[in-house]
Design a protein around this motif. Structure first.
Motif, PDB file in Angstrom:
ATOM      1  N   LEU A  20     -34.038  -6.274 -56.195  1.00 32.65           N
ATOM      2  CA  LEU A  20     -33.312  -6.793 -57.352  1.00 32.65           C
ATOM      3  C   LEU A  20     -34.225  -7.102 -58.540  1.00 32.65           C
ATOM      4  N   CYS A  21     -33.633  -6.943 -59.725  1.00 32.24           N
ATOM      5  CA  CYS A  21     -34.175  -7.526 -60.953  1.00 32.24           C
ATOM      6  C   CYS A  21     -33.166  -8.565 -61.433  1.00 32.24           C
ATOM      7  N   GLU A  22     -33.646  -9.609 -62.099  1.00 32.74           N
ATOM      8  CA  GLU A  22     -32.753 -10.657 -62.578  1.00 32.74           C
ATOM      9  C   GLU A  22     -32.952 -10.881 -64.067  1.00 32.74           C
ATOM     10  N   LEU A  23     -31.900 -11.396 -64.686  1.00 38.32           N
ATOM     11  CA  LEU A  23     -31.910 -11.828 -66.085  1.00 38.32           C
ATOM     12  C   LEU A  23     -31.103 -13.110 -66.148  1.00 38.32           C
ATOM     13  N   ALA A  24     -31.673 -14.158 -66.720  1.00 38.85           N
ATOM     14  CA  ALA A  24     -30.964 -15.444 -66.770  1.00 38.85           C
ATOM     15  C   ALA A  24     -30.960 -15.974 -68.203  1.00 38.85           C
TER      16      ALA A  24
ATOM     17  N   GLU B 285     -34.134  -3.922 -68.203  1.00 31.85           N
ATOM     18  CA  GLU B 285     -35.494  -4.440 -68.219  1.00 31.85           C
ATOM     19  C   GLU B 285     -35.892  -4.927 -69.612  1.00 31.85           C
ATOM     20  N   GLN B 286     -35.460  -4.203 -70.655  1.00 33.92           N
ATOM     21  CA  GLN B 286     -35.784  -4.627 -72.014  1.00 33.92           C
ATOM     22  C   GLN B 286     -35.052  -5.905 -72.387  1.00 33.92           C
ATOM     23  N   LEU B 287     -33.805  -6.026 -71.953  1.00 37.00           N
ATOM     24  CA  LEU B 287     -33.043  -7.262 -72.201  1.00 37.00           C
ATOM     25  C   LEU B 287     -33.693  -8.447 -71.495  1.00 37.00           C
ATOM     26  N   VAL B 288     -34.221  -8.198 -70.286  1.00 36.68           N
ATOM     27  CA  VAL B 288     -34.914  -9.264 -69.552  1.00 36.68           C
ATOM     28  C   VAL B 288     -36.092  -9.777 -70.374  1.00 36.68           C
ATOM     29  N   ARG B 289     -36.908  -8.841 -70.869  1.00 43.19           N
ATOM     30  CA  ARG B 289     -38.105  -9.243 -71.619  1.00 43.19           C
ATOM     31  C   ARG B 289     -37.747  -9.970 -72.913  1.00 43.19           C
ATOM     32  N   SER B 290     -36.606  -9.637 -73.474  1.00 49.93           N
ATOM     33  CA  SER B 290     -36.212 -10.237 -74.756  1.00 49.93           C
ATOM     34  C   SER B 290     -35.486 -11.563 -74.613  1.00 49.93           C
ATOM     35  N   PHE B 291     -34.692 -11.730 -73.536  1.00 53.87           N
ATOM     36  CA  PHE B 291     -33.778 -12.868 -73.502  1.00 53.87           C
ATOM     37  C   PHE B 291     -33.872 -13.761 -72.260  1.00 53.87           C
ATOM     38  N   SER B 292     -34.454 -13.295 -71.169  1.00 52.05           N
ATOM     39  CA  SER B 292     -34.410 -14.087 -69.934  1.00 52.05           C
ATOM     40  C   SER B 292     -35.233 -15.368 -70.078  1.00 52.05           C
TER      41      SER B 292
END
Length: 548
Positions: free
Chosen positions: A410-414, A435-442
């Motif tokens: 799994l990858c996660e974004l919170a 993955e890009q959304l994770v780096r920008s917003f998680s």
């Protein structure tokens, strides 16, 4: 309030007045020179019934009775092996005598007249059925904690402070969130403070066993429809727990008051040097304190003046856990003060001749028996060897038990709030890179640094979220899922099928699984061999006639 570590110094672990006094009027068994009385059996039976639900019938009584006889035989053998005559055994005897004398004094002079009201039991029942979601900021010393609290008063955000002070990446990124907890899952002082706080209010620094915490309760869940029947069923156990908590509170208050009354004053120069020496010992166990330094004055109190050597002598019977607790100079002061209070209590206990009472002697004997049984369990473990062919046969018959279950990678974004979560749904639906959304917003930076990668999980690892997450196929995502006040999204980046472990890989699991049964066989064989050398007389006819 002074350090809760003073309470830890005393090692107060009993939760009720002495329950080990002997009634020698009725003897159930004689093993060598040792007796098992009806009072002994009643104590064991009732203690077992408090732990597990058991019926009161002839079979259960006989099983407990046989177990007590077996233990008496093992204790007899432990003494013959000289476990109390070696250096470790002599140390443990002295430690137990000190501990039980402390317990005896506190029971007689401090904890004798504890009363528990029905209201207290009802409130604890409600607390047991309440979950609190809280976060905290942690500091080792009072000075650090006060500084953090002042930062909050000055308007610095909680999240910014948490990010600066926590080394643990999860606590650093989630603002010190502890998630939900209930009774007896946190330090008692922390728990009491958290349950007393209104939602959203920030506490002043709270002293715990390991330092200081500033607490904020974010959510409180109380199970609805609590019934009188449930309360009645749990009332006895609630009373035991409330009694235990009251013992700790009263003991802590007494120790704090004695620290004041004994007028404990430190020599700052020696204390600073002593702290530096202890830090060096952590880095190099071979550090030696020179004789000149040992003669330097460390602390004064109404008990007199102690140099470093005198303190070391008094602290000799402190546990390794206590000494490992010392992580700064403030901890060291608390530790030394605790030893001084302990010395005063022991002197008072001897003044009142509590060390000559039957209760004290019985308590010491009980703890010595526990120690000897622990030593014999080590003997049994060392003598237990599981044949290799037995391990292989069990592996061949039960290969599925040692299989690696299917897993999902799994990858996660919170994100912090529902509005952000809605925006993430929109972007993912438009096929933007997870993955890009994770780096920008998680907000979970420890995983965001790896593109949200949090590793592989089995179905059981995912607990309550398994049915929603585990069925995903590679490339699919799901969310938002509310976890600890954050909105989490998960993407499946890989799946692995069930795999059978090779024998060599499964062997530790095999041995751990079979060891209890084989140690039980070793124990029985050892007890049988001891029985052949020790005279045992039993009077089982008295067993069923006794009242529990």
């Amino acid at each position: 309030m002074f350090s809760q570590h003073l309470l830890f110094i005393l090692l107060i672990i009993s939760i009720s007045p002495f329950s080990c006094s002997r009634n020698n009027d009725s003897t159930l068994a004689i093993i060598g020179h040792r007796k098992i009385t009806i009072a002994d059996f009643q104590s064991r039976f009732n203690a077992t019934r408090q732990k597990i639900q058991i019926a009161d019938n002839a079979q259960v009584r006989n099983e407990i009775f046989r177990s007590m006889i077996d233990e008496a035989l093992l204790i007899h053998n432990a003494r013959e092996r000289g476990f109390l005559n070696c250096d470790a055994g002599k140390f443990e005897q002295e430690r137990i005598k000190i501990q039980e004398l402390l317990n005896c004094y506190l029971q007689q002079k401090v904890l004798k007249n504890i009363a528990i009201s029905e209201t207290e039991l009802q409130n604890m029942f409600v607390r047991y059925n309440t979950k609190i979601n809280a976060r905290h900021l942690y500091a080792l010393s009072r000075h650090q904690a006060d500084s953090l609290y002042q930062l909050l008063l000055n308007g610095v955000s909680w999240e910014a402070i948490a990010h600066d002070i926590f080394q643990d990446p999860q606590l650093r990124d989630n603002g010190g969130s502890l998630g939900f907890f209930t009774v007896d899952e946190m330090d008692p002082t922390f728990e009491d403070s958290a349950f007393a706080l209104p939602i959203g209010k920030i506490s002043k620094p709270v002293r715990t066993a390991t330092g200081y915490s500033i607490i904020q309760v974010q959510e409180r869940q109380i199970r609805p429809l609590l019934t009188e029947t449930e309360y009645t069923q749990r009332r006895d156990k609630l009373a035991i727990y409330v009694n235990y908590r009251k013992h700790k509170v009263l003991t802590r208050a007494f120790v704090d008051s004695m620290r004041l009354q004994l007028n404990i004053r430190f020599d700052e120069s020696t204390l600073n040097k002593f702290w530096q020496v202890l830090k060096q010992q952590d880095e190099n166990n071979n550090t030696i304190i020179d004789n000149e330094f040992k003669q330097q004055r460390l602390v004064r109190s109404k008990l007199g003046t102690w140099d470093v050597a005198a303190f070391q002598e008094q602290a000799a019977f402190s546990s390794d856990d206590q000494q490992r607790w010392i992580r700064n100079k403030e901890n060291l002061q608390d530790f030394i003060a605790g030893i001084i209070v302990r010395s005063w209590i022991i002197s008072q206990a001897k003044h009142f001749k509590l060390d000559q009472t039957d209760e004290y002697k019985a308590a010491v004997q009980t703890k010595l028996d526990d120690y000897l049984l622990t030593q014999m369990q080590q003997v049994i473990a060392e003598q237990t060897v599981i044949p290799e062919d037995t391990l292989r046969k069990y592996y061949q018959q039960n290969p599925e038990k040692f299989a690696i279950p299917p897993r999902i990678h799994l990858c996660e974004l919170a994100v912090e709030n529902e509005n952000f979560a809605g925006a993430i749904i929109s972007r993912l639906s438009q096929h933007e890179s997870f993955e890009q959304l994770v780096r920008s917003f998680s907000v979970r930076r420890y995983s965001a640094e790896n593109g949200g990668d949090i590793g592989e999980f089995s179905y059981n690892d995912l607990d309550a979220y398994a049915d929603k997450i585990f069925p995903m196929k590679i490339g699919e995502w799901t969310g938002p899922i509310l976890i600890n006040n954050q909105y989490a999204f998960f993407k499946c980046v890989g799946k692995s099928a069930k795999q059978l472990r090779a024998y060599d890989e499964a062997r530790p699991m095999l041995e751990n699984g079979l060891r209890p049964m084989w140690e039980k066989k070793t124990r029985k064989a050892l007890v049988d061999s001891i029985r052949g050398t020790v005279k045992v007389r039993t009077f089982p006819e008295k067993l069923l006639a006794s009242t529990m």
